[in-house]
Scaffold this motif. Structure first.
Motif, short mmCIF file in Angstrom:
data_model
loop_
_atom_site.label_atom_id
_atom_site.label_comp_id
_atom_site.label_asym_id
_atom_site.label_seq_id
_atom_site.Cartn_x
_atom_site.Cartn_y
_atom_site.Cartn_z
N VAL A 1 0.85 -1.19 0.00
CA VAL A 1 0.00 0.00 0.00
C VAL A 1 0.89 1.24 0.00
N VAL A 2 0.64 2.12 -0.97
CA VAL A 2 1.35 3.39 -1.06
C VAL A 2 0.34 4.50 -0.79
N ALA A 3 0.68 5.46 0.08
CA ALA A 3 -0.22 6.57 0.37
C ALA A 3 0.45 7.88 -0.01
N VAL A 4 -0.31 8.73 -0.69
CA VAL A 4 0.13 10.10 -0.95
C VAL A 4 -0.89 11.01 -0.30
N ASN A 5 -0.45 11.78 0.68
CA ASN A 5 -1.38 12.63 1.41
C ASN A 5 -0.64 13.84 1.95
N SER A 6 -1.32 14.99 1.96
CA SER A 6 -0.66 16.20 2.45
C SER A 6 -0.64 16.24 3.98
N ASP A 7 -1.46 15.39 4.62
CA ASP A 7 -1.52 15.38 6.09
C ASP A 7 -0.65 14.23 6.61
N LYS A 8 0.45 14.58 7.25
CA LYS A 8 1.37 13.53 7.70
C LYS A 8 0.75 12.66 8.80
N ASP A 9 -0.30 13.16 9.45
CA ASP A 9 -0.97 12.39 10.50
C ASP A 9 -2.17 11.60 10.00
N ALA A 10 -2.40 11.58 8.69
CA ALA A 10 -3.55 10.84 8.15
C ALA A 10 -3.45 9.37 8.55
N PRO A 11 -4.57 8.77 8.99
CA PRO A 11 -4.53 7.37 9.46
C PRO A 11 -3.97 6.41 8.42
N ILE A 12 -4.07 6.73 7.15
CA ILE A 12 -3.62 5.79 6.12
C ILE A 12 -2.12 5.49 6.26
N PHE A 13 -1.37 6.43 6.83
CA PHE A 13 0.07 6.19 7.00
C PHE A 13 0.36 5.12 8.06
N ARG A 14 -0.65 4.79 8.88
CA ARG A 14 -0.46 3.72 9.85
C ARG A 14 -0.46 2.36 9.18
N THR A 15 -1.11 2.25 8.05
CA THR A 15 -1.25 0.96 7.36
C THR A 15 -0.34 0.86 6.14
N ALA A 16 0.01 2.01 5.58
CA ALA A 16 0.76 2.01 4.32
C ALA A 16 2.15 1.41 4.50
N ASP A 17 2.67 0.84 3.42
CA ASP A 17 4.06 0.38 3.41
C ASP A 17 4.99 1.50 3.00
#
Lengths: 307, 256
Positions: free
Chosen positions: A270-286
């Protein structure tokens, strides 16, 4: 009460993980299957000590067999019941747990025996924490732990339970195609998905360019398909949408709400691109890029073309 | 109709919409040590509650029967009353419980107290997936959860759910429990007029003692910790450089 564990199975997904978790308790494991003979045989080879099987009529939904299976559970009185999150499996679990007087715990990722007690790890607060719970009661678990490949060994014996269905309480009237073109997303090895971080429908060609560079199908989060209507609803990835298992999932401007993450539980990378470094998706992303997707996406297209 | 044995065949279906029966996890604060502060997390309408209400209204409209709201705990009971539900019941002292079966037991007792209920429609919450199904189990009623929509036809429930790329249409006798999963966010929140009207609609408050039940968790909490997340590799700074690093990492990983 026996110390046994019953794993309730209505489809082949996550069977390996549930049986592995059950085996970890070191006590006998029964797989209770409601479905086809082929499903029962597949489960029998995946490591339970015994299989009990209720043969499903193709016109009768699995849920119609819940009371029958619950009666079998009451007779066997297992300590632990396990199901996946699949709706039909949960209906079996609820019926059995109520008859058995079990504690019912959702989002369990691990379990262990500690003397007379059962110690359960479960995901809580939308996956932000893992709670450690302990009980000496019979327990029914909705299991969401990491999937593992089911071993293929010498099959356990299959014992048939007669269905004894009441007349037509629940039946299938018809099946119709849901329409749309979701199969591309469902079977794709790579999926690029967009969320609310994309500001306008006019920006979608940017995303399509990245999808083309990756050889990926395009998916989206619920608001993009629903409120905004930019992308066909059949491409919505999430709990009530598509459940997908691509080799690569790229989430662009998706925060990672629990209902979305449920749809990509089986994605490999899983790759996440998001402007919010605290977005929950970064907890799961590789992998992740913290940044403006309007800058990052063109840069990714360029990098894919040149490296 | 009236298949719960208490009523004549001419009676109309009574539909219960269960709403606001869980705390809002998003309002809980997770501390750095992984412990959770729930003080600001009130009972709230779950993300599936609007879809459940739509299905409940469709069933009530198709049968001409009564629609009754049911909520538990410290939430504002007017949520459903402001959305077209004429009357509601609130079990005001229901505690927040870890065990989904105990929450289901409160709802089941309230449904019995309401009486003559044919259908319970409830949001199939992702956070509390054991509640709707155990509620059905405790009442001894059949259940279908994860459904998209429902209505009533010829004295039975007609249910639509998605399985793979197909829609299945199911027919179910009552009494029954339906768990509805949201396909979309709520379309239109009520305005001031509806909110004011909601205050005048009847709300019956009950306590656990009124229902003759006690509930308690038979499970103890040893504490919580932050999940051992996969070590996410984050690239930031210059977008061009970050993109090149990411593509390189994906190639090295075999994902490309």
């Amino acid at each position: 009460m026996s110390m046994d564990t019953w794993v309730l199975v209505t489809d082949a997904r996550h069977v390996g993980a549930m049986l592995a978790a059950a085996r970890g308790l070191g006590t006998p494991v029964t797989a209770a299957v409601v479905g086809s003979r082929a499903l029962a045989e597949l489960v029998a080879a995946a490591g339970p000590d015994t299989v009990v099987w209720v043969e499903q009529d193709a016109q009768i939904p699995v849920e119609a067999y819940a009371a029958r299976l619950a009666a079998a559970v009451v007779l066997a009185a297992p300590r632990v019941l396990i199901s996946s999150t699949a709706p039909a499996a949960r209906v079996l679990l609820g019926a059995a747990a109520a008859r058995r007087g079990s504690v019912v715990l959702p989002a369990v990722v691990d379990l262990a025996a500690d003397g007379d007690h059962l110690v359960v790890q479960r995901s809580a607060v939308g996956g932000a924490v893992i709670e450690t719970l302990e009980t000496s009661s019979p327990v029914a678990i909705v299991f969401t732990g990491e999937d593992v490949e089911a071993p293929v060994g010498s099959p356990a014996a299959i014992e048939t339970i007669p269905a004894d269905l009441p007349a037509s309480d629940l039946c299938l009237i018809r099946t119709e195609p849901a329409g749309g073109d979701s199969s591309g997303v469902r079977a794709a090895a790579r999926v690029v998905s967009v969320g609310r971080g994309v500001k306008s429908k006019a920006d979608l060609p940017l995303i399509e360019e990245l999808a083309a560079a990756l050889g990926a199908e395009i998916g989206c989060s619920m608001p993009v398909a629903d409120d905004l209507g930019w992308i066909s609803k059949d491409r919505y990835v999430g709990r009530s949408g598509q459940h997908i298992a691509p080799r690569l999932y790229v989430a662009l401007g998706i925060s990672g709400a629990p209902q979305h993450m449920e749809g990509i539980r089986d994605a490999k990378v899983v790759v996440a691109v998001n402007s919010d470094k605290d977005a929950p998706i970064f907890r799961t992303a590789d992998f992740g890029i913290v940044g403006d997707l309007y800058e990052v996406v063109p840069a990714l297209v360029a990098a894919l073309g040149t490296t | 109709m009236g298949t719960n044995g208490k009523r004549g065949l001419d009676d109309q279906m009574k539909t219960v919409i269960a709403y606001k029966w869980a705390r809002d996890g998003e309002r809980a604060a997770v501390r750095e040590d992984g412990s959770v502060d729930w003080r600001n997390a009130k009972m709230t309408a779950g993300e599936d509650d609007p879809a459940a209400l739509s299905a409940a209204k469709a069933i009530a409209a198709a049968t001409g029967g009564a629609l009754v709201g049911l909520t538990i705990g410290d939430g504002d009971a007017s949520w459903a009353l402001a959305r077209g539900v004429e009357q509601s019941v609130s079990v005001t002292d229901a505690p927040t419980l870890t065990d989904n079966a105990q929450t289901a037991a409160v709802l089941a007792a309230a449904v019995r107290a309401i009486g003559n209920v044919d259908v319970i429609v409830i949001g199939d919450s992702e956070q509390h997936p054991g509640v709707p199904v155990t509620l059905a189990g405790l009442l001894g009623w059949p259940a279908v959860v994860g459904i998209d929509s429902a209505t009533a036809r010829d004295g039975r429930l007609e249910i639509v759910r998605k399985v793979g790329d197909d829609h299945q249409v199911l027919s179910l006798a009552t009494p029954a429990v339906l768990g509805v999963a949201a396909l979309s966010a709520e379309e239109s929140a009520p305005g001031m007029k509806e909110l004011l009207a909601a205050r005048k609609r009847p709300l019956t408050k009950m306590t656990l003692a009124d229902l003759g039940i006690t509930v308690a968790d038979a499970v103890s909490n040893r504490g919580s910790h932050l999940p051992a997340t996969k070590p996410v590799r984050v690239f930031d700074g210059d977008p061009t450089l970050a993109a090149e690093q990411l593509v390189g990492a994906l190639r090295a990983d075999g994902a490309l």
